[in-house]
Design a protein around this motif. Structure first.
Motif, PDB file in Angstrom:
ATOM      1  N   PRO A  98      34.873  49.528  37.437  1.00  0.00           N
ATOM      2  CA  PRO A  98      33.664  49.071  36.736  1.00  0.00           C
ATOM      3  C   PRO A  98      33.757  47.613  36.295  1.00  0.00           C
ATOM      4  O   PRO A  98      32.749  46.902  36.323  1.00  0.00           O
ATOM      5  CB  PRO A  98      33.578  50.006  35.530  1.00  0.00           C
ATOM      6  CG  PRO A  98      34.288  51.236  35.961  1.00  0.00           C
ATOM      7  CD  PRO A  98      35.402  50.754  36.830  1.00  0.00           C
ATOM      8  N   VAL A  99      34.938  47.182  35.896  1.00  0.00           N
ATOM      9  CA  VAL A  99      35.090  45.771  35.516  1.00  0.00           C
ATOM     10  C   VAL A  99      34.811  44.891  36.733  1.00  0.00           C
ATOM     11  O   VAL A  99      34.121  43.871  36.645  1.00  0.00           O
ATOM     12  CB  VAL A  99      36.516  45.502  34.983  1.00  0.00           C
ATOM     13  CG1 VAL A  99      36.650  44.057  34.592  1.00  0.00           C
ATOM     14  CG2 VAL A  99      36.812  46.390  33.803  1.00  0.00           C
ATOM     15  N   ILE A 140      31.220  44.588  37.382  1.00  0.00           N
ATOM     16  CA  ILE A 140      30.516  43.710  36.447  1.00  0.00           C
ATOM     17  C   ILE A 140      30.747  42.256  36.816  1.00  0.00           C
ATOM     18  O   ILE A 140      29.825  41.447  36.793  1.00  0.00           O
ATOM     19  CB  ILE A 140      31.007  43.949  35.003  1.00  0.00           C
ATOM     20  CG1 ILE A 140      30.461  45.265  34.489  1.00  0.00           C
ATOM     21  CG2 ILE A 140      30.540  42.828  34.106  1.00  0.00           C
ATOM     22  CD1 ILE A 140      30.745  45.468  33.028  1.00  0.00           C
ATOM     23  N   LEU A 141      31.988  41.934  37.141  1.00  0.00           N
ATOM     24  CA  LEU A 141      32.308  40.533  37.387  1.00  0.00           C
ATOM     25  C   LEU A 141      31.859  40.057  38.753  1.00  0.00           C
ATOM     26  O   LEU A 141      31.495  38.908  38.943  1.00  0.00           O
ATOM     27  CB  LEU A 141      33.819  40.319  37.253  1.00  0.00           C
ATOM     28  CG  LEU A 141      34.376  40.463  35.843  1.00  0.00           C
ATOM     29  CD1 LEU A 141      35.881  40.272  35.850  1.00  0.00           C
ATOM     30  CD2 LEU A 141      33.730  39.446  34.912  1.00  0.00           C
ATOM     31  N   ASP A 187      39.082  54.435  38.608  1.00  0.00           N
ATOM     32  CA  ASP A 187      37.966  54.715  37.707  1.00  0.00           C
ATOM     33  C   ASP A 187      37.943  53.778  36.523  1.00  0.00           C
ATOM     34  O   ASP A 187      36.889  53.501  35.959  1.00  0.00           O
ATOM     35  CB  ASP A 187      38.051  56.163  37.212  1.00  0.00           C
ATOM     36  CG  ASP A 187      37.624  57.139  38.280  1.00  0.00           C
ATOM     37  OD1 ASP A 187      37.974  58.331  38.181  1.00  0.00           O
ATOM     38  OD2 ASP A 187      36.955  56.707  39.228  1.00  0.00           O
ATOM     39  N   THR A 188      39.131  53.299  36.119  1.00  0.00           N
ATOM     40  CA  THR A 188      39.176  52.424  34.969  1.00  0.00           C
ATOM     41  C   THR A 188      38.814  50.991  35.337  1.00  0.00           C
ATOM     42  O   THR A 188      38.027  50.342  34.654  1.00  0.00           O
ATOM     43  CB  THR A 188      40.599  52.411  34.358  1.00  0.00           C
ATOM     44  OG1 THR A 188      41.040  53.753  34.231  1.00  0.00           O
ATOM     45  CG2 THR A 188      40.604  51.727  33.022  1.00  0.00           C
ATOM     46  N   ARG A 245      43.601  57.375  41.450  1.00  0.00           N
ATOM     47  CA  ARG A 245      42.206  57.570  41.074  1.00  0.00           C
ATOM     48  C   ARG A 245      41.923  57.099  39.660  1.00  0.00           C
ATOM     49  O   ARG A 245      40.863  56.545  39.371  1.00  0.00           O
ATOM     50  CB  ARG A 245      41.853  59.066  41.230  1.00  0.00           C
ATOM     51  CG  ARG A 245      40.371  59.355  41.182  1.00  0.00           C
ATOM     52  CD  ARG A 245      39.650  58.626  42.279  1.00  0.00           C
ATOM     53  NE  ARG A 245      38.295  58.317  41.908  1.00  0.00           N
ATOM     54  CZ  ARG A 245      37.233  58.879  42.446  1.00  0.00           C
ATOM     55  NH1 ARG A 245      37.381  59.793  43.361  1.00  0.00           N
ATOM     56  NH2 ARG A 245      36.029  58.520  42.074  1.00  0.00           N
ATOM     57  N   THR A 246      42.860  57.354  38.765  1.00  0.00           N
ATOM     58  CA  THR A 246      42.662  56.948  37.374  1.00  0.00           C
ATOM     59  C   THR A 246      42.487  55.441  37.276  1.00  0.00           C
ATOM     60  O   THR A 246      41.565  54.947  36.620  1.00  0.00           O
ATOM     61  CB  THR A 246      43.867  57.367  36.511  1.00  0.00           C
ATOM     62  OG1 THR A 246      44.160  58.732  36.802  1.00  0.00           O
ATOM     63  CG2 THR A 246      43.564  57.216  35.045  1.00  0.00           C
ATOM     64  N   PRO A 255      29.155  40.462  40.713  1.00  0.00           N
ATOM     65  CA  PRO A 255      27.853  39.867  41.020  1.00  0.00           C
ATOM     66  C   PRO A 255      27.683  38.439  40.501  1.00  0.00           C
ATOM     67  O   PRO A 255      26.761  37.767  40.919  1.00  0.00           O
ATOM     68  CB  PRO A 255      26.848  40.798  40.325  1.00  0.00           C
ATOM     69  CG  PRO A 255      27.595  42.036  40.023  1.00  0.00           C
ATOM     70  CD  PRO A 255      28.988  41.631  39.824  1.00  0.00           C
ATOM     71  N   ILE A 256      28.543  38.005  39.593  1.00  0.00           N
ATOM     72  CA  ILE A 256      28.405  36.627  39.118  1.00  0.00           C
ATOM     73  C   ILE A 256      28.812  35.710  40.257  1.00  0.00           C
ATOM     74  O   ILE A 256      29.963  35.731  40.684  1.00  0.00           O
ATOM     75  CB  ILE A 256      29.296  36.367  37.888  1.00  0.00           C
ATOM     76  CG1 ILE A 256      28.982  37.364  36.777  1.00  0.00           C
ATOM     77  CG2 ILE A 256      29.114  34.946  37.397  1.00  0.00           C
ATOM     78  CD1 ILE A 256      29.884  37.234  35.579  1.00  0.00           C
ATOM     79  N   PRO A 257      27.886  34.889  40.729  1.00  0.00           N
ATOM     80  CA  PRO A 257      28.222  34.036  41.872  1.00  0.00           C
ATOM     81  C   PRO A 257      29.393  33.132  41.521  1.00  0.00           C
ATOM     82  O   PRO A 257      29.405  32.542  40.428  1.00  0.00           O
ATOM     83  CB  PRO A 257      26.951  33.217  42.105  1.00  0.00           C
ATOM     84  CG  PRO A 257      25.868  33.969  41.420  1.00  0.00           C
ATOM     85  CD  PRO A 257      26.514  34.671  40.272  1.00  0.00           C
ATOM     86  N   ALA A 266      28.800  29.958  39.825  1.00  0.00           N
ATOM     87  CA  ALA A 266      28.546  29.958  38.385  1.00  0.00           C
ATOM     88  C   ALA A 266      29.848  29.910  37.596  1.00  0.00           C
ATOM     89  O   ALA A 266      29.847  29.586  36.415  1.00  0.00           O
ATOM     90  CB  ALA A 266      27.734  31.182  37.996  1.00  0.00           C
ATOM     91  N   TRP A 267      30.942  30.248  38.265  1.00  0.00           N
ATOM     92  CA  TRP A 267      32.239  30.181  37.596  1.00  0.00           C
ATOM     93  C   TRP A 267      32.791  28.760  37.541  1.00  0.00           C
ATOM     94  O   TRP A 267      33.782  28.502  36.863  1.00  0.00           O
ATOM     95  CB  TRP A 267      33.262  31.043  38.347  1.00  0.00           C
ATOM     96  CG  TRP A 267      33.163  32.507  38.164  1.00  0.00           C
ATOM     97  CD1 TRP A 267      32.438  33.379  38.919  1.00  0.00           C
ATOM     98  CD2 TRP A 267      33.843  33.288  37.180  1.00  0.00           C
ATOM     99  NE1 TRP A 267      32.607  34.663  38.482  1.00  0.00           N
ATOM    100  CE2 TRP A 267      33.469  34.634  37.417  1.00  0.00           C
ATOM    101  CE3 TRP A 267      34.725  33.003  36.149  1.00  0.00           C
ATOM    102  CZ2 TRP A 267      33.944  35.689  36.633  1.00  0.00           C
ATOM    103  CZ3 TRP A 267      35.198  34.048  35.381  1.00  0.00           C
ATOM    104  CH2 TRP A 267      34.803  35.375  35.618  1.00  0.00           C
TER     105      TRP A 267
END
Lengths: 278, 264, 278
Positions: A121-122, A125-126, A117-118, A113-114, A128-130, A133-134
């Motif tokens: 989120p990264v 964030i990454l 949770d860490t 779980r730790t 949704p960038i199509p 676009a990379w």
């Protein structure tokens, strides 16, 4: 609508493969077959005679007859088959890399779980960038074009695989775990015998969808940044205005994508046989 | 992330990511990472009232590109949702309609959206329409499929109950089929939103004049790497927000679900 | 109101149901003949898979008979050539619940008359509130089924059915999923509603005690192929309370039925085992 008998009995053996169109056709009655034929034939006829009939907008699209002629020519050329091979290789490498990195990472995150949770989120964030676009970053970063293209393919499949693996492992009925614990299994056993097998259906779905996405990314990457392969061939045909060839490439890629997804689903059926009997 | 009992872990993760970026690129110039734009320089450019390359939070061009992309995405998404759900429901409702449309759908679906770019440019006039058309197509297929799945997933007992209670066919459509398929439809819409952004960026790179996709390529082409990073981050942010919007609408429209899940 | 309770007589004559007559023939029902008086509470008991639900489906209109006829108030309802349609004169309360989860309790309760256009919403709502109060449910009209307990859901579903004033109320093992305490409470509510307006009830269960408690007539069925083994009249007075459960008369009737059923249950069990082995 006939009701179904309440207990299992003498059911005809299920066809061993095929989802979507194939299973639907098999299960369907004559009506379904007839409608399928009508609509497909109708569409082809409409396409063929769009130009003489003056259907607006379709004047510039070459009719099926031209496309078939172009495909005959293309199929006998080396370039085409080379392109196939190159594209296939890129998809395979990118896809496999996504699995090799994605599945273990997904399982690890689901178990801890730790870590989840860490790191999640990264990911959020990454993700949704199509991947398209990379492409510039990939070109800059990787030493060769080949690697850049494979990287984009990898990205496309990676997110889906990761998400599906985490989702699958997380949704295992807590009672299975408890049953295993009461039967005295160690954490290692728990993982290999309970969690992994129960996650396999989700992993397989992730793989099938990921395969489709891999082909999408491949086309994008090859069109923009490649200089060989089916995607590049498609774009090149467009630039030299060889539209029938264009269409042949479209269909080829479509077939390639479909076949590879089907293969994955088949393998999935073997990996999780308990899912078959429903 | 904010729903987790330990949100600071999330911040830790994100922080580590940026730290790694900084260390690998700005500080140590490790291996190929030295080619990439630095974290610090990108951020500095972004908040610069007078950016070196012309794009930052303070320039109007930035918002021009955002707006171009946004209205394309939302336009295409709206049309795709309307058409897609309608057709999907019709397919679930009428066997004949399904029999006629499903084969065509299954034949066209495996073709990657981007492979349609040439055809889109040929078929649709102007510069805007092909881009919007492509974005539409991506969302369209996904929406139809998920809607159809949604209708099929409805427990047949609800249909029996409705018939037993004397519902008209229209009543069944309005009160059983549409609400019953809604969960799947919204899953499809989230995927469709992601597909929209993906196709949009690709289409813009291939043939655009403005918009985030176009700009990201321009930035690369003219070696304005910081701008490139800014655009990528913007894309990510917009993509996330639009998906979140869809989820929000889903929660409002399916109050019965959230309340049931909360109560359980 | 009086005239309504005189209707709802069911005449089932030599009804048979065979699935898949061309292929793997499954005889679900064989030569079922039973006369059900208007307004009587009729319970069918039997082991799992004996065709009770199939019989209910043919009366409700979800299935056709392959032999014999069913008459409702001396009008032909169902015959091999005459497929019945489901309708609000024969409303079903399903085993696993079929309240529309996406509509409120009130909407569910009134949907029958409102959708048929027989009543305005406000009028139906008033009726519904009254009925809901009778089964001990007040103030839950604005909630969704997902927020209710099992016993509450069953009661709402009964209200939803009864508000249509059907000729026959069909219930397919409706209380199966309830715990014993909830079950006895809901049973009492059902009987209260029945005592208020006695209409024909077609009730299916495998619980012998429940059958004897509720019924005027108990019909015991054999295992597949389903035939009628025994018809018993439960001549205990109404209104019934849970105190009769331990009376001598009650236990005598219960024993008689249990003895008959137990053999059938064993046969069904062994038949099931044979299927698995096959």
């Amino acid at each position: 609508m006939t009701a179904v008998p309440s207990t299992r009995l003498h059911r005809p053996p299920r066809p061993a493969f095929a989802v979507g169109m194939m299973r639907w056709l098999r299960a369907g009655s004559n009506l379904e077959w007839a409608l399928a034929i009508i609509s497909i034939v109708g569409l082809i006829l409409l396409w063929e005679y769009a130009r003489p009939l003056g259907v607006p907008g379709l004047e510039n699209v070459p009719p099926p007859s031209e496309v078939i002629r172009a495909s005959a020519k293309l199929l006998s050329s080396d370039i085409y088959w080379q392109a196939w091979g190159l594209s296939l290789r890129r998809v395979a490498i990118g896809f496999l890399a996504a699995q090799i990195l994605g599945v273990p990472l997904g399982l690890a995150l689901a178990m801890n779980r730790t870590a989840l949770d860490t790191i999640f989120p990264v990911v959020e964030i990454l993700r949704p960038i199509p991947p398209v676009a990379w492409i510039p970053v990939a070109i800059i970063f990787w030493p060769t074009r080949e690697l850049s293209v494979v990287f984009i393919v990898f990205l496309g499949a990676f997110w889906i695989v990761l998400l599906n693996t985490i989702g699958g492992a997380g949704s295992i009925d807590v009672n299975y775990r408890r049953a295993a614990q009461s039967l005295g299994s160690m954490p290692r056993d728990m993982f290999w015998r309970i969690i992994l097998p129960a996650t396999i259906p989700s992993i397989v779905i992730g793989m099938a969808v990921g395969m489709g996405l891999a082909w999408e990314m491949l086309v994008a990457a090859e069109m923009v940044a490649g200089n060989t392969g089916l995607g590049y061939l498609l774009w090149q045909s467009f630039e030299i205005n060889a539209i029938p060839q264009c269409i042949v490439c479209m269909v080829s890629i479509g077939i390639a994508g479909f076949l590879s997804s089907e293969i994955i689903r088949q393998l999935g059926r073997y990996a999780a046989p308990w899912q078959r009997q429903q | 992330m904010l729903r987790s009992p330990r949100p600071y872990l999330g911040f830790l993760g994100i922080g580590t990511f940026f730290l790694a970026w900084y260390v690998l690129v700005d500080a140590t110039h490790f291996w190929r990472f030295r080619e990439l734009p630095g974290f610090v320089s990108s951020v500095r450019e972004w908040v610069n009232p007078n950016p070196v390359y012309g794009i930052s939070l303070f320039t109007s061009d930035y918002y021009l590109h955002i707006w171009s992309s946004l209205y394309r995405v939302f336009g295409a998404f709206a049309v795709a949702t309307l058409l897609g759900t309608t057709i999907g429901i019709l397919m679930g409702w009428s066997r004949i309609f399904c029999g006629l449309t499903f084969p065509i759908l299954e034949l066209l679906r495996p073709i990657p959206i981007l492979a349609w770019i040439p055809l889109a440019i040929i078929l649709l006039p102007g510069r805007e329409l092909p881009i919007i058309g492509l974005t539409f197509l991506a969302a369209f297929f996904v929406t139809i499929l998920n809607t159809l799945l949604g209708v099929r997933s409805i427990d047949p007992v609800y249909f029996r109950a409705a018939r037993s209670l004397g519902f008209s066919e229209l009543g069944i459509l309005a009160h059983v089929i549409v609400p019953g398929a809604l969960p799947y439809i919204f899953v499809g819409l989230q995927i469709a939103m992601g597909a929209c952004w993906f196709s949009l960026v690709a289409a813009e790179i291939a043939s655009g004049q403005a918009g985030l996709g176009y700009e990201v390529w321009q930035a690369y082409y003219y070696v304005q790497f910081e701008t490139m990073v800014i655009i990528m981050a913007t894309l990510g942010f917009l993509g996330y927000v639009s998906s979140a919007l869809v989820r929000l609408v889903a929660r409002r429209l399916m109050r019965w679900r959230t309340r049931a899940l909360a109560g359980v | 109101m009086e005239a309504r309770t005189r209707s709802g007589s069911l005449s089932i004559r030599n009804v048979g149901k065979v699935y898949n007559p061309g292929g793997a023939k499954v005889v679900a029902l064989e030569d079922i003949s039973v006369e059900i008086r208007a307004g009587s509470f009729c319970v069918f008991v039997g082991p799992s898979g004996c065709g009770k639900t199939t019989l209910l489906n043919t009366v409700a209109g979800f299935d056709t008979v392959t032999a014999g006829e069913i008459y409702l108030d001396n009008v032909l309802l169902s015959a091999p050539e005459h497929a019945p349609q489901p309708g609000s004169d024969r409303i079903v309360v399903f085993q696993n619940g079929s309240l529309f989860p996406w509509k409120t309790v009130l909407w569910n309760a009134v949907c029958g008359p409102v959708q048929q256009g027989r009543m305005k919403y406000a009028e139906a709502a008033a009726h519904a509130r009254e009925l809901l109060a009778r089964v001990g449910l007040k103030g839950i009209e604005a909630q969704y089924p997902g927020e209710l307990s099992g016993g509450m859901k069953r009661r709402v579903e009964i209200v939803r059915a009864l508000i249509n004033e059907p000729k026959i109320l069909l219930l397919d093992e409706p209380f199966r999923a309830l715990d014993a305490l909830t079950k006895s409470v809901v049973q009492e509510y059902l009987l209260e509603l029945y005592d208020l307006v006695p209409r024909t009830v077609f009730f299916i269960t495998h619980d012998v005690e429940e059958a004897v408690f509720l019924a005027d007539t108990v019909i015991v069925m054999t295992t597949r192929p389903g035939r009628i083994l025994k018809i018993l009249n439960v001549d205990m007075e109404r209104p019934r309370t849970h105190r009769i459960l331990t009376s001598e008369r009650f236990l005598a009737i219960e024993n008689e039925i249990r003895a008959a059923i137990h053999d059938e249950a064993r046969k069904a069990f062994e038949a099931g085992e044979r299927e698995l082995a096959a």
